[in-house]
Scaffold this motif. Structure first.
Motif, mmCIF file in Angstrom:
data_model
loop_
_atom_site.group_PDB
_atom_site.id
_atom_site.type_symbol
_atom_site.label_atom_id
_atom_site.label_comp_id
_atom_site.label_asym_id
_atom_site.label_seq_id
_atom_site.Cartn_x
_atom_site.Cartn_y
_atom_site.Cartn_z
ATOM 1 N N ASP A 165 0.904 -1.394 -0.806
ATOM 2 C CA ASP A 165 -0.366 0.082 0.192
ATOM 3 C C ASP A 165 0.775 0.755 -0.066
ATOM 4 O O ASP A 165 0.734 1.983 0.545
ATOM 5 C CB ASP A 165 -0.403 0.413 1.049
ATOM 6 C CG ASP A 165 -2.047 -1.022 1.354
ATOM 7 O OD1 ASP A 165 -2.337 -1.877 0.214
ATOM 8 O OD2 ASP A 165 -2.290 -1.789 2.423
ATOM 9 N N ALA A 166 1.659 1.156 -0.762
ATOM 10 C CA ALA A 166 2.937 2.372 -0.507
ATOM 11 C C ALA A 166 2.002 3.615 -1.222
ATOM 12 O O ALA A 166 1.697 4.781 -0.784
ATOM 13 C CB ALA A 166 4.188 2.253 -1.369
ATOM 14 N N GLU A 167 1.220 3.380 -2.669
ATOM 15 C CA GLU A 167 0.831 4.247 -2.729
ATOM 16 C C GLU A 167 -0.407 5.309 -2.104
ATOM 17 O O GLU A 167 -0.828 5.845 -2.650
ATOM 18 C CB GLU A 167 -0.163 3.866 -4.148
ATOM 19 C CG GLU A 167 1.185 3.388 -5.694
ATOM 20 C CD GLU A 167 1.183 2.687 -6.574
ATOM 21 O OE1 GLU A 167 1.152 3.427 -7.316
ATOM 22 O OE2 GLU A 167 -0.220 2.294 -6.355
ATOM 23 N N ALA A 168 -1.010 4.259 -1.223
ATOM 24 C CA ALA A 168 -2.214 4.770 -0.327
ATOM 25 C C ALA A 168 -1.942 5.735 0.617
ATOM 26 O O ALA A 168 -2.549 6.957 1.821
ATOM 27 C CB ALA A 168 -2.737 3.968 0.418
ATOM 28 N N THR A 169 -0.267 5.925 0.487
ATOM 29 C CA THR A 169 -0.289 7.208 1.290
ATOM 30 C C THR A 169 -0.137 8.831 1.368
ATOM 31 O O THR A 169 -0.032 9.137 0.186
ATOM 32 C CB THR A 169 1.576 7.721 1.598
ATOM 33 O OG1 THR A 169 2.336 5.577 1.489
ATOM 34 C CG2 THR A 169 2.478 7.878 2.307
ATOM 35 N N PRO A 170 -0.897 9.458 2.521
ATOM 36 C CA PRO A 170 -1.024 10.452 1.800
ATOM 37 C C PRO A 170 0.361 11.576 1.006
ATOM 38 O O PRO A 170 1.161 11.135 1.844
ATOM 39 C CB PRO A 170 -0.897 11.252 3.178
ATOM 40 C CG PRO A 170 -1.529 10.260 4.156
ATOM 41 C CD PRO A 170 -0.615 9.711 4.095
ATOM 42 N N ALA A 171 -0.256 12.397 0.691
ATOM 43 C CA ALA A 171 0.473 12.801 -0.463
ATOM 44 C C ALA A 171 2.063 12.603 -1.757
ATOM 45 O O ALA A 171 3.116 12.282 -1.957
ATOM 46 C CB ALA A 171 1.322 14.281 0.089
ATOM 47 N N TYR A 172 1.705 10.939 -1.614
ATOM 48 C CA TYR A 172 2.201 10.167 -2.573
ATOM 49 C C TYR A 172 3.406 10.295 -3.527
ATOM 50 O O TYR A 172 4.568 10.503 -3.223
ATOM 51 C CB TYR A 172 2.748 8.439 -2.487
ATOM 52 C CG TYR A 172 2.184 7.373 -2.791
ATOM 53 C CD1 TYR A 172 4.081 6.947 -3.060
ATOM 54 C CD2 TYR A 172 2.276 7.599 -4.533
ATOM 55 C CE1 TYR A 172 4.271 6.197 -3.624
ATOM 56 C CE2 TYR A 172 3.142 6.798 -5.582
ATOM 57 C CZ TYR A 172 3.675 5.912 -4.635
ATOM 58 O OH TYR A 172 4.533 4.821 -5.727
ATOM 59 N N SER A 173 2.880 11.099 -4.357
ATOM 60 C CA SER A 173 3.554 11.145 -5.479
ATOM 61 C C SER A 173 4.362 12.658 -4.748
ATOM 62 O O SER A 173 5.711 12.719 -5.639
ATOM 63 C CB SER A 173 2.285 12.383 -6.605
ATOM 64 O OG SER A 173 1.991 13.127 -6.407
ATOM 65 N N VAL A 174 3.954 13.261 -4.043
ATOM 66 C CA VAL A 174 5.208 14.228 -3.684
ATOM 67 C C VAL A 174 5.768 13.942 -2.584
ATOM 68 O O VAL A 174 7.314 14.238 -3.525
ATOM 69 C CB VAL A 174 4.755 15.704 -3.392
ATOM 70 C CG1 VAL A 174 5.303 16.440 -2.485
ATOM 71 C CG2 VAL A 174 3.425 16.214 -3.886
ATOM 72 N N LEU A 175 6.216 13.184 -2.369
ATOM 73 C CA LEU A 175 6.417 11.955 -1.331
ATOM 74 C C LEU A 175 8.390 11.483 -2.067
ATOM 75 O O LEU A 175 9.496 11.758 -2.007
ATOM 76 C CB LEU A 175 6.271 11.331 -0.542
ATOM 77 C CG LEU A 175 6.797 10.137 1.016
ATOM 78 C CD1 LEU A 175 7.858 11.430 1.553
ATOM 79 C CD2 LEU A 175 6.262 9.617 1.551
ATOM 80 N N LYS A 176 7.232 11.011 -2.875
ATOM 81 C CA LYS A 176 7.870 9.979 -4.165
ATOM 82 C C LYS A 176 9.198 10.180 -4.865
ATOM 83 O O LYS A 176 9.831 10.164 -5.139
ATOM 84 C CB LYS A 176 6.613 8.877 -5.003
ATOM 85 C CG LYS A 176 7.898 8.321 -5.913
ATOM 86 C CD LYS A 176 7.014 7.265 -7.007
ATOM 87 C CE LYS A 176 7.628 6.997 -8.066
ATOM 88 N NZ LYS A 176 6.420 6.041 -8.354
ATOM 89 N N THR A 177 8.276 11.896 -5.524
ATOM 90 C CA THR A 177 9.265 12.560 -6.012
ATOM 91 C C THR A 177 10.523 13.596 -5.858
ATOM 92 O O THR A 177 11.543 13.646 -5.705
ATOM 93 C CB THR A 177 8.287 13.624 -6.616
ATOM 94 O OG1 THR A 177 7.582 13.477 -7.583
ATOM 95 C CG2 THR A 177 9.481 14.577 -7.417
ATOM 96 N N ALA A 178 10.605 13.285 -4.098
ATOM 97 C CA ALA A 178 11.304 14.486 -3.256
ATOM 98 C C ALA A 178 12.462 13.488 -3.265
ATOM 99 O O ALA A 178 13.312 13.318 -3.224
ATOM 100 C CB ALA A 178 10.138 15.155 -2.243
ATOM 101 N N ILE A 179 11.811 12.110 -2.528
ATOM 102 C CA ILE A 179 12.739 10.810 -2.017
ATOM 103 C C ILE A 179 13.743 10.992 -3.360
ATOM 104 O O ILE A 179 14.949 10.743 -3.465
ATOM 105 C CB ILE A 179 12.671 9.779 -1.736
ATOM 106 C CG1 ILE A 179 11.801 9.997 -0.715
ATOM 107 C CG2 ILE A 179 13.344 8.618 -1.809
ATOM 108 C CD1 ILE A 179 10.355 8.967 -0.357
ATOM 109 N N GLN A 180 13.081 10.791 -4.429
ATOM 110 C CA GLN A 180 13.815 10.482 -6.065
ATOM 111 C C GLN A 180 14.548 11.341 -6.282
ATOM 112 O O GLN A 180 16.149 11.541 -7.387
ATOM 113 C CB GLN A 180 13.659 9.849 -7.275
ATOM 114 C CG GLN A 180 11.808 8.833 -7.500
ATOM 115 C CD GLN A 180 11.071 8.071 -8.424
ATOM 116 O OE1 GLN A 180 10.489 8.722 -9.160
ATOM 117 N NE2 GLN A 180 11.078 7.282 -7.777
#
Length: 193
Positions: A165-180
């Motif tokens: 359920d990684a994609e169910a994290t609030p603000a997933y796309s923002v978090l993913k982009t920042a980490i990448q």
């Protein structure tokens, strides 16, 4: 008795380096070592927060594979005489903080971090595979095998993150982009410094 009294020379674990592109190998092994070191620290941070939770065994399983990856790159650094990045102390802290910080968001946050990091690393390994194949696939056969195996295992970690359920994290796309973005910066710096 042949050789009686002669001193025995210890066998070297150094790889025969005839005709290899040493700057390319230095860059690849240095950055991969740094990446596996950082991944170990991320999982250590996640385990510090979530180790006793229901997802703890899943994180531990991925961490155990990362420990094997780091061990192999430690061996390759010695064999190819590659110096580590001077940024290891920074990656030590940054990796743990990223792991613990994402885990403080809960299981989904930790898995979102895993997806982001492992996707970046898989892409990075694919780029290295292309580079080594362009150089000479036969000459770099052993290193190619290692990188391909680790790439596949990193992709497994990515998929495990999605399954949890990684994609169910609030603000997933923002978090993913920042980490990448952080991963790309870490790769760029660790290749060079």
């Amino acid at each position: 008795v042949p050789g009686a009294g002669a001193a025995l020379r210890p066998c070297s674990s150094r790889v025969a380096q005839d005709g290899i592109n040493q700057p390319v190998i230095d860059r690849i092994i240095r950055v991969d070592h740094a990446g596996e070191y950082g991944a170990n620290r991320i999982y250590a941070g996640q385990m510090a927060v979530l180790g006793r939770s229901s997802v703890g065994p899943v994180i531990q399983q991925m961490w155990n594979q990362e420990k094997n990856h780091l061990k192999k790159f430690n061996e390759l650094m010695v064999a190819y005489r590659v110096r580590p990045t001077v940024l290891l102390p920074f990656w030590n802290v940054a990796g743990f903080v990223l792991g613990a910080g994402s885990a403080l968001l809960g299981k989904k946050g930790a898995m979102a971090c895993t997806v982001a990091v492992e996707e970046s690393i898989s892409e990075h390994y694919n780029n290295q595979i292309r580079t080594l194949i362009e150089e000479d696939p036969e000459k770099y056969k052993e290193l190619l095998q290692v990188i391909k195996q680790f790439r596949d295992e990193e992709q497994e970690h990515h998929d495990i993150g999605l399954e949890h359920d990684a994609e169910a994290t609030p603000a997933y796309s923002v978090l993913k982009t920042a980490i990448q973005l952080g991963c790309k910066a870490a790769i760029f710096l660790s290749e060079r410094i």
